[in-house]
Design a protein around this motif. Structure first.
Motif, short mmCIF file in Angstrom:
data_model
loop_
_atom_site.label_atom_id
_atom_site.label_comp_id
_atom_site.label_asym_id
_atom_site.label_seq_id
_atom_site.Cartn_x
_atom_site.Cartn_y
_atom_site.Cartn_z
N UNK A 42 -37.44 1.12 -5.77
CA UNK A 42 -37.62 2.31 -4.94
C UNK A 42 -37.56 1.91 -3.46
N UNK A 43 -37.29 2.87 -2.56
CA UNK A 43 -37.32 2.54 -1.14
C UNK A 43 -38.65 1.92 -0.70
N UNK A 44 -39.77 2.47 -1.22
CA UNK A 44 -41.08 1.94 -0.84
C UNK A 44 -41.21 0.48 -1.26
N UNK A 45 -40.81 0.18 -2.50
CA UNK A 45 -40.92 -1.20 -2.98
C UNK A 45 -40.01 -2.13 -2.19
N UNK A 46 -38.83 -1.63 -1.82
CA UNK A 46 -37.90 -2.49 -1.06
C UNK A 46 -38.41 -2.72 0.37
N UNK A 47 -39.05 -1.72 0.95
CA UNK A 47 -39.65 -1.92 2.28
C UNK A 47 -40.75 -2.98 2.21
N UNK A 48 -41.60 -2.89 1.19
CA UNK A 48 -42.65 -3.89 1.03
C UNK A 48 -42.05 -5.27 0.84
N UNK A 49 -40.93 -5.35 0.10
CA UNK A 49 -40.29 -6.65 -0.13
C UNK A 49 -39.76 -7.25 1.17
N UNK A 50 -39.21 -6.40 2.06
CA UNK A 50 -38.74 -6.89 3.36
C UNK A 50 -39.91 -7.41 4.18
N UNK A 88 -41.48 4.41 11.29
CA UNK A 88 -41.77 3.61 10.09
C UNK A 88 -41.23 2.19 10.26
N UNK A 89 -40.00 2.07 10.75
CA UNK A 89 -39.41 0.74 10.95
C UNK A 89 -40.29 -0.12 11.85
N UNK A 90 -40.69 0.45 12.97
CA UNK A 90 -41.49 -0.32 13.93
C UNK A 90 -42.90 -0.57 13.41
N UNK A 91 -43.47 0.40 12.71
CA UNK A 91 -44.82 0.21 12.18
C UNK A 91 -44.86 -0.96 11.20
N UNK A 126 -52.37 -4.09 2.71
CA UNK A 126 -52.21 -3.40 4.00
C UNK A 126 -50.81 -2.82 4.15
N UNK A 127 -49.79 -3.56 3.72
CA UNK A 127 -48.42 -3.05 3.84
C UNK A 127 -48.20 -1.88 2.90
N UNK A 128 -48.71 -2.00 1.68
CA UNK A 128 -48.56 -0.89 0.74
C UNK A 128 -49.26 0.37 1.23
N UNK A 129 -50.44 0.20 1.81
CA UNK A 129 -51.17 1.36 2.34
C UNK A 129 -50.38 1.99 3.49
N UNK A 130 -49.79 1.16 4.34
CA UNK A 130 -49.00 1.66 5.46
C UNK A 130 -47.79 2.45 4.95
N UNK A 131 -47.09 1.88 3.98
CA UNK A 131 -45.91 2.55 3.42
C UNK A 131 -46.31 3.85 2.73
N UNK A 132 -47.39 3.82 1.96
CA UNK A 132 -47.87 5.03 1.28
C UNK A 132 -48.15 6.15 2.29
N UNK A 133 -48.69 5.78 3.44
CA UNK A 133 -49.05 6.78 4.42
C UNK A 133 -47.90 7.32 5.24
N UNK A 134 -46.80 6.54 5.33
CA UNK A 134 -45.70 6.92 6.21
C UNK A 134 -44.50 7.54 5.52
N UNK A 135 -44.27 7.17 4.27
CA UNK A 135 -43.11 7.71 3.57
C UNK A 135 -43.46 9.02 2.87
N UNK A 136 -42.55 9.99 2.90
CA UNK A 136 -42.83 11.26 2.24
C UNK A 136 -42.83 11.11 0.72
#
Length: 218
Positions: free
Chosen positions: A74-82, A134-137, A194-204
């Protein structure tokens, strides 16, 4: 007996290893030649003078960070992987990253990771200002976390330390919290949370389960 065959890549690899271990001040042409078992003239022939060698190491570091590839379903999982990959790269080569920063190439170094993040943010449905946020956060979260880690590692021994202070705390309304804070921090686990919480809060429409979609992530 000096080596007769040596490639530019071997010289850069050995130089990068020396800088990783001891910092750029420890990198001398004579020391590098001794490390490789070759003549100093051979080092100069392959990479030029010391400044040229340092410039080549900076370019190599920038190129290495460009190789970050998103992973996950998923996009969320791939963002966390980056985020995980970027943290590993920054932690693995602090002296080289500092050299990149000193030469004013920090933004260029982060551009490939930003592009990878932007692609996944677009896949999640965000555009424009929200996508940029989101990118910068995520980037700032990674860099800030690494800086805190490095500061804790280099700080003098604390007496009493955080663990001892919380261990001595009188049981209050949340004794489980005091017990947890009296134990050494698990940086990898904290970073993931912390990264997962950030992604959860920012992605729709993102759920915690969605951010955990990549089985290869911690």
């Amino acid at each position: 007996m000096p080596r007769t065959a040596l490639s530019r890549e071997e010289v850069l690899e050995a130089a990068a290893a020396l800088v990783k271990r001891h910092g750029p001040d420890a990198l001398t042409m004579r020391g590098l030649a001794a490390e490789l078992g070759t003549a100093v003239t051979s080092i100069y022939w392959h990479v030029g003078n010391r400044e040229s060698l340092l410039d080549a190491l900076v370019e190599r570091t920038v190129d290495d960070l460009a190789a970050i590839t998103p992973r996950g379903r998923t996009p969320a999982a791939r963002i966390v992987s980056v985020a995980h990959a970027l943290r590993r790269e920054l932690r693995d080569r602090p002296h080289l990253v500092a050299m990149v920063h000193e030469r004013g190439l920090t933004e260029r170094m982060f551009l490939p990771a930003q592009r990878a993040l932007a692609q996944e943010v677009h896949a999640a449905g965000l555009r424009g200002v929200r996508a940029a946020e989101v990118v910068r956060a995520v980037q700032f979260q990674v860099v800030g976390f690494v800086l805190v880690e490095r500061n804790r590692e280099r700080a003098p021994v604390q007496s009493p330390g955080e663990e001892a202070l919380w261990d001595a705390e009188q049981p209050g309304p949340d004794p489980a919290l005091a017990r947890a804070l009296s134990r050494p921090v698990d940086s990898d686990r904290l970073f993931t949370a912390s990264v997962r919480a950030l992604v959860d809060g920012l992605l729709p429409g993102t759920t915690k389960a969605g951010a955990k979609g990549a089985g290869e992530l911690p």
